[in-house]
Design an enzyme around this catalytic site. Structure first.
Site, PDB file in Angstrom:
ATOM      1  N   GLU A 118       0.851  -1.205   0.000  1.00  0.00           N
ATOM      2  CA  GLU A 118       0.000   0.000   0.000  1.00  0.00           C
ATOM      3  C   GLU A 118       0.872   1.235   0.000  1.00  0.00           C
ATOM      4  O   GLU A 118       2.002   1.186   0.480  1.00  0.00           O
ATOM      5  CB  GLU A 118      -0.829   0.052   1.300  1.00  0.00           C
ATOM      6  CG  GLU A 118      -1.842  -1.020   1.419  1.00  0.00           C
ATOM      7  CD  GLU A 118      -2.482  -1.030   2.812  1.00  0.00           C
ATOM      8  OE1 GLU A 118      -2.230  -0.118   3.611  1.00  0.00           O
ATOM      9  OE2 GLU A 118      -3.218  -1.979   3.075  1.00  0.00           O
ATOM     10  N   LYS A 125       2.185   4.690   1.490  1.00  0.00           N
ATOM     11  CA  LYS A 125       2.242   5.275   2.837  1.00  0.00           C
ATOM     12  C   LYS A 125       1.829   6.738   2.703  1.00  0.00           C
ATOM     13  O   LYS A 125       2.543   7.550   2.124  1.00  0.00           O
ATOM     14  CB  LYS A 125       3.649   5.160   3.413  1.00  0.00           C
ATOM     15  CG  LYS A 125       3.717   5.576   4.861  1.00  0.00           C
ATOM     16  CD  LYS A 125       5.026   5.153   5.489  1.00  0.00           C
ATOM     17  CE  LYS A 125       5.025   5.348   6.982  1.00  0.00           C
ATOM     18  NZ  LYS A 125       4.818   6.711   7.393  1.00  0.00           N
ATOM     19  N   ASP A 164       0.985  10.520   3.578  1.00  0.00           N
ATOM     20  CA  ASP A 164       1.647  11.477   4.457  1.00  0.00           C
ATOM     21  C   ASP A 164       0.623  12.487   4.982  1.00  0.00           C
ATOM     22  O   ASP A 164       0.465  13.566   4.438  1.00  0.00           O
ATOM     23  CB  ASP A 164       2.758  12.181   3.671  1.00  0.00           C
ATOM     24  CG  ASP A 164       3.720  12.878   4.596  1.00  0.00           C
ATOM     25  OD1 ASP A 164       3.657  12.623   5.815  1.00  0.00           O
ATOM     26  OD2 ASP A 164       4.528  13.690   4.111  1.00  0.00           O
ATOM     27  N   TYR A 205      -6.796   2.308   5.838  1.00  0.00           N
ATOM     28  CA  TYR A 205      -5.904   1.183   5.553  1.00  0.00           C
ATOM     29  C   TYR A 205      -5.989   0.051   6.572  1.00  0.00           C
ATOM     30  O   TYR A 205      -5.202  -0.866   6.522  1.00  0.00           O
ATOM     31  CB  TYR A 205      -4.452   1.665   5.438  1.00  0.00           C
ATOM     32  CG  TYR A 205      -3.995   2.513   6.604  1.00  0.00           C
ATOM     33  CD1 TYR A 205      -3.790   1.951   7.851  1.00  0.00           C
ATOM     34  CD2 TYR A 205      -3.778   3.872   6.448  1.00  0.00           C
ATOM     35  CE1 TYR A 205      -3.386   2.711   8.919  1.00  0.00           C
ATOM     36  CE2 TYR A 205      -3.366   4.659   7.519  1.00  0.00           C
ATOM     37  CZ  TYR A 205      -3.177   4.064   8.752  1.00  0.00           C
ATOM     38  OH  TYR A 205      -2.785   4.824   9.815  1.00  0.00           O
ATOM     39  N   LYS A 265      10.573   3.789   2.879  1.00  0.00           N
ATOM     40  CA  LYS A 265      10.423   5.233   2.643  1.00  0.00           C
ATOM     41  C   LYS A 265      11.265   5.630   1.441  1.00  0.00           C
ATOM     42  O   LYS A 265      12.440   5.248   1.344  1.00  0.00           O
ATOM     43  CB  LYS A 265      10.899   6.008   3.870  1.00  0.00           C
ATOM     44  CG  LYS A 265      10.109   5.666   5.123  1.00  0.00           C
ATOM     45  CD  LYS A 265       9.161   6.757   5.492  1.00  0.00           C
ATOM     46  CE  LYS A 265       9.831   7.674   6.448  1.00  0.00           C
ATOM     47  NZ  LYS A 265       9.059   8.680   7.026  1.00  0.00           N
ATOM     48  N   CYS A 289      28.841  44.038  -1.300  1.00  0.00           N
ATOM     49  CA  CYS A 289      27.405  43.906  -1.074  1.00  0.00           C
ATOM     50  C   CYS A 289      26.642  44.150  -2.381  1.00  0.00           C
ATOM     51  O   CYS A 289      26.857  45.177  -3.034  1.00  0.00           O
ATOM     52  CB  CYS A 289      26.954  44.897   0.001  1.00  0.00           C
ATOM     53  SG  CYS A 289      25.168  44.895   0.217  1.00  0.00           S
ATOM     54  N   CYS A 306      24.635  47.584  -1.871  1.00  0.00           N
ATOM     55  CA  CYS A 306      25.226  48.912  -1.640  1.00  0.00           C
ATOM     56  C   CYS A 306      26.713  48.960  -1.965  1.00  0.00           C
ATOM     57  O   CYS A 306      27.369  49.969  -1.724  1.00  0.00           O
ATOM     58  CB  CYS A 306      24.981  49.346  -0.199  1.00  0.00           C
ATOM     59  SG  CYS A 306      25.966  48.400   0.980  1.00  0.00           S
ATOM     60  N   CYS A 327      27.479  42.511   5.377  1.00  0.00           N
ATOM     61  CA  CYS A 327      27.697  43.841   4.823  1.00  0.00           C
ATOM     62  C   CYS A 327      27.759  44.777   6.033  1.00  0.00           C
ATOM     63  O   CYS A 327      26.786  44.907   6.768  1.00  0.00           O
ATOM     64  CB  CYS A 327      26.534  44.228   3.912  1.00  0.00           C
ATOM     65  SG  CYS A 327      26.547  45.994   3.568  1.00  0.00           S
ATOM     66  N   CYS A 339      22.896  50.634   3.853  1.00  0.00           N
ATOM     67  CA  CYS A 339      22.538  49.543   2.937  1.00  0.00           C
ATOM     68  C   CYS A 339      21.001  49.398   2.922  1.00  0.00           C
ATOM     69  O   CYS A 339      20.397  49.074   3.955  1.00  0.00           O
ATOM     70  CB  CYS A 339      23.210  48.269   3.427  1.00  0.00           C
ATOM     71  SG  CYS A 339      22.831  46.838   2.431  1.00  0.00           S
TER      72      CYS A 339
END
Ligand code: IVH
Length: 678
Positions: A113, A115, A117, A235, A322, A416, A419, A434, A440
């Site tokens: 089956e 699984k 989630d 299930y 899994k 940066c 700036c 920065c 900035c």
């Protein structure tokens, strides 16, 4: 007695139930939505007038309406166990060897089956009626969420069949279909566009369907749950002396009884075929309406299951394979850099859009410079993207065979991107900063956003978009500029009319009453979070005492260490910051703790402790906090056994609710709180 009304209610219920079954189980629309709504409204009306005739499986229950105060804990008659997990085919073979050995030469079969989630649920049926729906909880006892589960259209409210066991339990997984999840998030985004325009706080989108399902099933108002369109795959079937010899027969019965059973479960006679099923569904699962994270392989025969038994946690007759997080190749188109409030520069990979675990991925985080070096990223590389925890994608590797010979390595920026200031890196840290804190743009804007945020100055009339617009117009450079704004300047912004302008100014004006600790937190001094700000405000009483404190004196305050003390001293030594404080003082903000006792409105809550979670209709959280204190109560920050009440509003945190239930803390609604102080 009114036989005609009773009959009419019965017939209408049956008719609507029939349409529901056709629609949700058999995917057939036999009437229009409008006609359906009309029938339902008619039934609701009749039941309201004659509640004594309402059927146990009335479809009106699907619409919700009960508002619970708290969830009652119920012990599971059969514990809800977990499954042992594996990620490898070898371990599946080993599982099979253990099964074969335990069954000593008997032939056996497995059922494979998906699984699912979602959120595990136990559905209890007595004399055919759904009487209880309990969450897994700790496996031994869970929450009674019956009212919420009744709103799920794929869960039968009544099962009618010959030879139906008087008592049985159905186990399954509640989920939010991916389509509904996307729709809710699209609505949130749409709402956010409007909120941003109005400068209001935006809503956080749902993180993933599983969290959304688990949050929804724990909502106290089943009317809200009904609108979320949850669904359920089942299930397992449990009970005493059930007439089914195999799991396959149980599933067939469940299907016949109108439960939602996955159509592509498969019976196999050896583990090799189970492994083939797993391989087949590895990609096919993305076509399903819900997230799945693996395949469960279960022994089919119930007597054989009994023979193998359980370990302390899980059955020896089943195992969950899994799937590894899906990994897809795509092209790295560019690397851009985001600058945060503290100046931290985070690299982001922009990717050629790729489908991954059912969604389209366009960006992935690269964390820091070391990560780019570790991956040895080059321009235009073919990279493998993985969804970690199915939320934020990351790059796990590079296909170097696909690299063009002249491709240049990605070099972390030295300056940066916003700036152009040279970036710096503190010793031992992976992140570049920065240092142009005051010039900035993103740093300035996020500092102001922090200042107006709820936990600081709570100016909710100023949202991110408004800060942006004011910054662009050069009206906002420091938080002190907020207090210099005029109505005319605000009206000059796009989308601002009379009311929104007044609201914005009112919000700014009100912030002048925010306590000193909030102002201190709002200043955004490095390492001065909410709690530290509170401790400092309590200890130093006013900003002048704090500003002149030495590193040693600062460390006299509770919980203040050297790192925080140094940061505070450096902040107050800065001439611009001194200017900022002077301007904020001028504006009339609270720069001292008020030792005067709070207004006392009554003593109804004396000796009682409260934690607040969620949002409320009649008051803001701060207001509620004040009310509790004004009536003599105390507000705590976290749920513990000592706590008396959790006041749960809309979207109250599920972990807080869960903790409170476990600790036996009373969970009260807004209305109940009001009643306490009346
Ligand atoms: S059988 C004795 N079948 O997985 C355990 N569980 O680790 C019986 N789950 O929380 C569980 N899909 O809710 C089983 N097809 C499936 C499942 C499934 C999802 C969840 C289940 C539980 C967890 C078990």
């Amino acid at each position: 007695m009114n036989p005609t009304t009773e009959l009419k209610i019965k017939q209408l219920s049956e008719k609507i139930n029939h349409y529901n079954t056709q629609y949700y189980q058999n995917h057939l629309s036999e009437i229009s939505d409008e006609e359906f709504d009309k029938l339902l409204a008619e039934l609701q009306q009749l039941e309201k007038q004659h509640p004594q005739y309402a059927q146990a499986d009335s479809p009106t229950q699907r619409v919700g309406g009960t508002v619970a105060k708290e969830f009652v804990q119920v012990r599971h008659r059969y514990p809800m166990l977990s499954l042992s997990n594996t990620y490898s085919a070898e371990e599946l073979q080993e599982f099979d060897e253990r099964v074969a050995k335990g069954l000593e030469q008997q032939p056996y079969q497995y059922i494979c089956e998906m699984k699912y989630d979602g959120v595990a649920i136990s559905l209890i049926y007595e004399n055919g009626n759904l009487t209880k729906a309990i969450t897994r909880g700790d496996g031994e006892q869970g929450d009674d969420v019956t009212a919420n589960v009744r709103t799920i259209k794929t869960v039968p409210l009544r099962v009618v069949a010959a030879d139906l066991p008087a008592y049985f339990e159905v186990r399954g997984e509640i989920y939010l279909p991916r389509e509904s999840f996307d729709k809710i998030n699209a609505e949130i985004e749409e709402e956010n566009v409007m909120r941003a325009k109005q400068g209001r706080k935006t809503l956080t989108p749902l993180a993933n369907p599983r969290n959304a399902a688990s949050g929804t099933i724990k909502m106290l108002d089943s009317g809200v749950v009904a609108k979320r369109n949850l669904a359920c795959f089942v299930y397992d079937l449990l009970g005493e002396n059930l007439p089914f010899r195999t799991h396959e027969e149980s599933l067939q019965a469940l299907k016949k009884w109108q439960f939602n059973v996955f159509d592509d479960n498969r019976k196999v006679s050896n583990i090799g075929d189970a492994i083939a099923y797993i391989a087949e569904w590895e990609t096919k699962r993305y076509e399903l309406p819900l997230d799945t994270d693996g395949v469960v392989v279960k022994l089919n025969d119930k007597a054989q299951r009994e023979q193998l038994g359980f370990t302390s946690k899980s059955p020896r007759w089943a195992i969950a394979y899994k799937y590894k997080a899906e990994n897809e190749p795509t092209i790295l188109e560019s690397v851009t850099y985001q600058v945060g409030r503290t100046g931290a520069v985070t690299p982001v990979a922009n990717l050629k859009p790729v489908r991954l675990a059912g969604t389209t991925v366009k960006r992935a985080t690269l964390h820091n410079a070391n990560e780019i070096a570790r991956l040895d990223l080059h321009e235009g590389d073919t990279v493998f993207v993985e969804k970690s925890g199915e939320i934020i994608p990351k790059i796990t590797g590079v296909d170097k065979t696909k690299r063009k010979p002249n491709a240049q390595p990605i070099l972390y920026v030295t300056h940066c991107p916003e700036c152009a200031t040279l970036l710096v890196r503190n010793e031992g840290e992976a992140i570049f900063f920065c240092p142009n804190e005051k010039g900035c743009p993103p740093q300035i804007k996020t500092k102001i956003e922090h200042y107006v945020s709820r936990k600081a100055m709570n100016i909710d009339s100023v949202g991110g978009k408004t800060v942006e617009a004011l910054f662009e117009k050069k009206l906002l450079r420091t938080v002190a500029d907020l207090y210099k704004l005029t109505a005319e300047q605000i009206r000059s912004l796009d989308g601002f009319k009379e009311t929104s302008t007044n609201n914005l100014l009112k919000g700014i004006e009100n912030s002048k009453q925010q306590p000193f600790k909030n102002v201190l937190f709002g200043l955004g001094i490095r390492f001065v979070g909410e709690t530290v700000a509170e401790k400092l405000a309590d200890f130093f009483k006013n900003i002048d005492n704090l500003a002149k404190a030495s590193i040693e004196e600062l460390q006299q305050a509770p919980e203040i260490g050297e790192r925080i003390a140094e940061s505070i001293v450096a902040w107050f030594q800065d001439a611009d910051n001194q200017q900022l404080i002077a301007e904020l003082k001028q504006a009339g903000l609270q720069f001292a703790t008020t030792d005067t006792p709070k207004v006392i409105l009554g003593n109804q809550l004396v000796g009682k402790t409260f934690v607040i979670s969620g949002t409320f209709k009649s008051f803001g959280r701060e207001e509620l906090k004040d009310l509790i204190e004004q009536y003599g109560g105390k507000v705590l920050s976290g749920v513990s056994g000592k706590l008396n009440f959790l006041v749960a509003g809309n979207e109250a945190g599920s972990s807080k609710l869960e903790k409170a239930q476990k600790a036996g803390v009373a969970i009260i609604s807004e209305a109940e709180f009001k009643a306490m102080i009346e």
